[in-house]
Design a protein around this motif. Structure first.
Motif, PDB file in Angstrom:
ATOM      1  N   CYS A   1      40.610 -32.641 101.587  1.00 45.08           N
ATOM      2  CA  CYS A   1      41.246 -33.055 102.840  1.00 45.08           C
ATOM      3  C   CYS A   1      41.735 -31.832 103.605  1.00 45.08           C
ATOM      4  O   CYS A   1      41.536 -31.712 104.821  1.00 45.08           O
ATOM      5  N   TYR A   2      42.366 -30.899 102.874  1.00 51.02           N
ATOM      6  CA  TYR A   2      42.835 -29.682 103.531  1.00 51.02           C
ATOM      7  C   TYR A   2      41.640 -28.859 104.016  1.00 51.02           C
ATOM      8  O   TYR A   2      41.645 -28.344 105.147  1.00 51.02           O
ATOM      9  N   GLY A   3      40.617 -28.740 103.183  1.00 50.59           N
ATOM     10  CA  GLY A   3      39.430 -28.006 103.585  1.00 50.59           C
ATOM     11  C   GLY A   3      38.774 -28.602 104.818  1.00 50.59           C
ATOM     12  O   GLY A   3      38.361 -27.881 105.737  1.00 50.59           O
ATOM     13  N   ASN A   4      38.691 -29.925 104.869  1.00 54.13           N
ATOM     14  CA  ASN A   4      38.121 -30.590 106.040  1.00 54.13           C
ATOM     15  C   ASN A   4      38.934 -30.291 107.299  1.00 54.13           C
ATOM     16  O   ASN A   4      38.378 -30.146 108.389  1.00 54.13           O
ATOM     17  N   LYS A   5      40.256 -30.206 107.136  1.00 53.35           N
ATOM     18  CA  LYS A   5      41.103 -29.864 108.286  1.00 53.35           C
ATOM     19  C   LYS A   5      40.864 -28.430 108.731  1.00 53.35           C
ATOM     20  O   LYS A   5      40.817 -28.148 109.933  1.00 53.35           O
ATOM     21  N   VAL A   6      40.735 -27.511 107.766  1.00 55.11           N
ATOM     22  CA  VAL A   6      40.448 -26.118 108.121  1.00 55.11           C
ATOM     23  C   VAL A   6      39.131 -26.025 108.879  1.00 55.11           C
ATOM     24  O   VAL A   6      39.036 -25.354 109.919  1.00 55.11           O
ATOM     25  N   HIS A   7      38.115 -26.694 108.387  1.00 53.59           N
ATOM     26  CA  HIS A   7      36.816 -26.689 109.066  1.00 53.59           C
ATOM     27  C   HIS A   7      36.951 -27.272 110.468  1.00 53.59           C
ATOM     28  O   HIS A   7      36.416 -26.707 111.437  1.00 53.59           O
ATOM     29  N   SER A   8      37.646 -28.398 110.579  1.00 58.61           N
ATOM     30  CA  SER A   8      37.812 -29.047 111.881  1.00 58.61           C
ATOM     31  C   SER A   8      38.532 -28.134 112.861  1.00 58.61           C
ATOM     32  O   SER A   8      38.143 -28.022 114.035  1.00 58.61           O
ATOM     33  N   CYS A   9      39.582 -27.478 112.391  1.00 59.36           N
ATOM     34  CA  CYS A   9      40.367 -26.585 113.251  1.00 59.36           C
ATOM     35  C   CYS A   9      39.567 -25.348 113.627  1.00 59.36           C
ATOM     36  O   CYS A   9      39.660 -24.855 114.756  1.00 59.36           O
ATOM     37  N   ALA A  10      38.784 -24.828 112.688  1.00 61.72           N
ATOM     38  CA  ALA A  10      37.964 -23.655 112.982  1.00 61.72           C
ATOM     39  C   ALA A  10      36.912 -23.978 114.039  1.00 61.72           C
ATOM     40  O   ALA A  10      36.711 -23.218 114.989  1.00 61.72           O
ATOM     41  N   ILE A  11      36.252 -25.102 113.885  1.00 62.24           N
ATOM     42  CA  ILE A  11      35.233 -25.518 114.848  1.00 62.24           C
ATOM     43  C   ILE A  11      35.834 -25.648 116.235  1.00 62.24           C
ATOM     44  O   ILE A  11      35.213 -25.270 117.239  1.00 62.24           O
ATOM     45  N   ASP A  12      37.058 -26.131 116.310  1.00 63.77           N
ATOM     46  CA  ASP A  12      37.722 -26.345 117.597  1.00 63.77           C
ATOM     47  C   ASP A  12      38.314 -25.062 118.169  1.00 63.77           C
ATOM     48  O   ASP A  12      38.357 -24.887 119.392  1.00 63.77           O
ATOM     49  N   ASN A  13      38.755 -24.151 117.312  1.00 66.10           N
ATOM     50  CA  ASN A  13      39.523 -22.986 117.775  1.00 66.10           C
ATOM     51  C   ASN A  13      38.748 -21.678 117.861  1.00 66.10           C
ATOM     52  O   ASN A  13      39.163 -20.766 118.577  1.00 66.10           O
ATOM     53  N   ILE A  14      37.661 -21.556 117.132  1.00 68.54           N
ATOM     54  CA  ILE A  14      36.913 -20.291 117.148  1.00 68.54           C
ATOM     55  C   ILE A  14      36.357 -20.024 118.543  1.00 68.54           C
ATOM     56  O   ILE A  14      35.759 -20.904 119.164  1.00 68.54           O
ATOM     57  N   GLN A  15      36.606 -18.815 119.022  1.00 67.38           N
ATOM     58  CA  GLN A  15      36.092 -18.392 120.314  1.00 67.38           C
ATOM     59  C   GLN A  15      35.449 -17.017 120.186  1.00 67.38           C
ATOM     60  O   GLN A  15      35.907 -16.185 119.409  1.00 67.38           O
ATOM     61  N   ALA A  16      34.400 -16.780 120.962  1.00 66.84           N
ATOM     62  CA  ALA A  16      33.759 -15.467 120.977  1.00 66.84           C
ATOM     63  C   ALA A  16      34.566 -14.522 121.862  1.00 66.84           C
ATOM     64  O   ALA A  16      35.285 -14.954 122.775  1.00 66.84           O
ATOM     65  N   ASN A  17      34.467 -13.239 121.563  1.00 66.64           N
ATOM     66  CA  ASN A  17      35.131 -12.214 122.363  1.00 66.64           C
ATOM     67  C   ASN A  17      34.132 -11.549 123.301  1.00 66.64           C
ATOM     68  O   ASN A  17      32.998 -11.268 122.916  1.00 66.64           O
ATOM     69  N   SER A  18      34.562 -11.290 124.527  1.00 68.35           N
ATOM     70  CA  SER A  18      33.665 -10.698 125.518  1.00 68.35           C
ATOM     71  C   SER A  18      33.213  -9.303 125.115  1.00 68.35           C
ATOM     72  O   SER A  18      32.160  -8.837 125.541  1.00 68.35           O
ATOM     73  N   TYR A  19      33.999  -8.610 124.285  1.00 67.79           N
ATOM     74  CA  TYR A  19      33.649  -7.253 123.889  1.00 67.79           C
ATOM     75  C   TYR A  19      32.825  -7.215 122.601  1.00 67.79           C
ATOM     76  O   TYR A  19      32.471  -6.153 122.115  1.00 67.79           O
ATOM     77  N   GLU A  20      32.511  -8.384 122.036  1.00 62.21           N
ATOM     78  CA  GLU A  20      31.634  -8.457 120.870  1.00 62.21           C
ATOM     79  C   GLU A  20      30.490  -9.415 121.195  1.00 62.21           C
ATOM     80  O   GLU A  20      30.410 -10.523 120.671  1.00 62.21           O
ATOM     81  N   ILE A  21      29.606  -8.967 122.079  1.00 61.53           N
ATOM     82  CA  ILE A  21      28.581  -9.860 122.611  1.00 61.53           C
ATOM     83  C   ILE A  21      27.574 -10.287 121.550  1.00 61.53           C
ATOM     84  O   ILE A  21      26.840 -11.254 121.740  1.00 61.53           O
ATOM     85  N   GLU A  22      27.536  -9.557 120.433  1.00 63.74           N
ATOM     86  CA  GLU A  22      26.598  -9.940 119.377  1.00 63.74           C
ATOM     87  C   GLU A  22      27.063 -11.179 118.622  1.00 63.74           C
ATOM     88  O   GLU A  22      26.290 -11.781 117.871  1.00 63.74           O
ATOM     89  N   HIS A  23      28.331 -11.569 118.810  1.00 62.52           N
ATOM     90  CA  HIS A  23      28.877 -12.740 118.132  1.00 62.52           C
ATOM     91  C   HIS A  23      29.158 -13.842 119.152  1.00 62.52           C
ATOM     92  O   HIS A  23      30.050 -13.711 119.995  1.00 62.52           O
ATOM     93  N   THR A  24      28.391 -14.913 119.095  1.00 64.43           N
ATOM     94  CA  THR A  24      28.649 -16.067 119.947  1.00 64.43           C
ATOM     95  C   THR A  24      29.567 -17.040 119.221  1.00 64.43           C
ATOM     96  O   THR A  24      29.795 -16.913 118.011  1.00 64.43           O
ATOM     97  N   LYS A  25      30.072 -18.022 119.939  1.00 64.11           N
ATOM     98  CA  LYS A  25      30.904 -19.044 119.298  1.00 64.11           C
ATOM     99  C   LYS A  25      30.115 -19.756 118.199  1.00 64.11           C
ATOM    100  O   LYS A  25      30.628 -19.992 117.102  1.00 64.11           O
ATOM    101  N   ALA A  26      28.854 -20.068 118.491  1.00 68.37           N
ATOM    102  CA  ALA A  26      28.022 -20.771 117.512  1.00 68.37           C
ATOM    103  C   ALA A  26      27.780 -19.911 116.271  1.00 68.37           C
ATOM    104  O   ALA A  26      27.834 -20.408 115.144  1.00 68.37           O
ATOM    105  N   SER A  27      27.524 -18.624 116.457  1.00 62.60           N
ATOM    106  CA  SER A  27      27.255 -17.758 115.301  1.00 62.60           C
ATOM    107  C   SER A  27      28.512 -17.524 114.477  1.00 62.60           C
ATOM    108  O   SER A  27      28.453 -17.424 113.247  1.00 62.60           O
ATOM    109  N   LEU A  28      29.662 -17.448 115.139  1.00 62.52           N
ATOM    110  CA  LEU A  28      30.923 -17.287 114.409  1.00 62.52           C
ATOM    111  C   LEU A  28      31.234 -18.536 113.586  1.00 62.52           C
ATOM    112  O   LEU A  28      31.662 -18.441 112.433  1.00 62.52           O
ATOM    113  N   GLN A  29      31.017 -19.706 114.166  1.00 59.94           N
ATOM    114  CA  GLN A  29      31.213 -20.953 113.417  1.00 59.94           C
ATOM    115  C   GLN A  29      30.290 -20.995 112.210  1.00 59.94           C
ATOM    116  O   GLN A  29      30.711 -21.340 111.101  1.00 59.94           O
TER     117      GLN A  29
END
Length: 243
Positions: free
Chosen positions: A84-112
């Motif tokens: 249950c806790y792991g599912n919450k971490v995954h859910s929060c990560a999917i919702d909160n992960i954002q790419a940085n403009s200065y790291e163009i090699e990492h998109t939101k999808a690739s970070l997830q």
């Protein structure tokens, strides 16, 4: 002549455009079958070879259940409270992960993708009984682990997991198997079986139904035809006649 050349470049651009396949992955954070599929099949294919051909929607919930008591949401998970806790971490990560403009090699999808793969790879074997969220964040360029952790330990995480539960139950209630893989919002048992046993092969066949088969799929899809080479030969011949 320049206009003709630019026109041909436009044709090349259209021919090389890719149509992304929407893939919904219904899974559980501590499910061995989910871990095996994500780390051994999906991740190696999507990380490099076919990353530009897929759009993945992650839905961590699986065969869990929940009930609402006032403002509180109580969960019962397939593999216990830690899941249950792991599912919450995954859910929060999917919702909160954002790419940085200065790291163009990492998109939101690739970070997830990288973060989820890391969590699933570690599985139930938590070093020192500590959930590996911070470790996976640090190793995979996730710069806001504190926000993800705070979310997972708050009502925000519960609400996000509840939303995944509602989405799962709307799709199939109860979910027949974990993980469940859905292509372009169309599910059937045959696709599920093929995706779980040979994700690369089935994805290549699926892509080839709507567009030229990627080079990495040649010899893998059902027809084995090379759709790209004839197009490039014709275009190359046309361009050469301009000069």
């Amino acid at each position: 002549m320049m206009y003709k050349f630019l026109g041909l470049l436009a044709v090349i651009s259209v021919c090389s455009a890719t149509i992304k396949v929407k893939i919904d992955v219904y899974y559980e954070s501590l499910c061995p079958d989910s871990a095996a599929f994500i780390t051994e099949q999906l991740y190696p294919v999507v990380k490099e070879d076919l990353k530009n051909y897929v759009d993945i929607n992650w839905i961590p919930f699986g065969k869990s259940t929940f009930e609402t008591r006032g403002s509180e949401v109580l969960f019962e998970c397939h593999h216990g409270p830690n899941e249950c806790y792991g599912n919450k971490v995954h859910s929060c990560a999917i919702d909160n992960i954002q790419a940085n403009s200065y790291e163009i090699e990492h998109t939101k999808a690739s970070l997830q993708l990288d973060f989820i793969n890391c969590l699933m790879k570690i599985g139930k074997n938590f070093p020192d009984n500590k959930y590996p969220g911070e470790k996976c964040a640090r190793e995979n360029h996730i710069n806001n682990w504190e926000n993800i952790q705070q979310c997972a330990n708050s009502t925000e995480g519960s609400q996000l997991l509840k939303k995944n539960g509602e989405r799962t139950m709307e799709f199939q209630n109860p979910l027949k198997s974990v993980p469940t893989i859905v292509f372009s919002e169309q599910y059937d048992d045959d696709r599920q079986r093929k995706a779980l046993t040979n994700f690369r092969g089935f994805l290549c066949q699926y892509i080839a139904q709507s567009q030229p088969s990627p080079r990495v799929c040649q010899g893998i899809n059902s027809s084995g035809k090379n759709y790209i080479a004839p197009i490039l030969i014709v275009l190359g011949s046309a361009i050469s006649r301009l000069f």
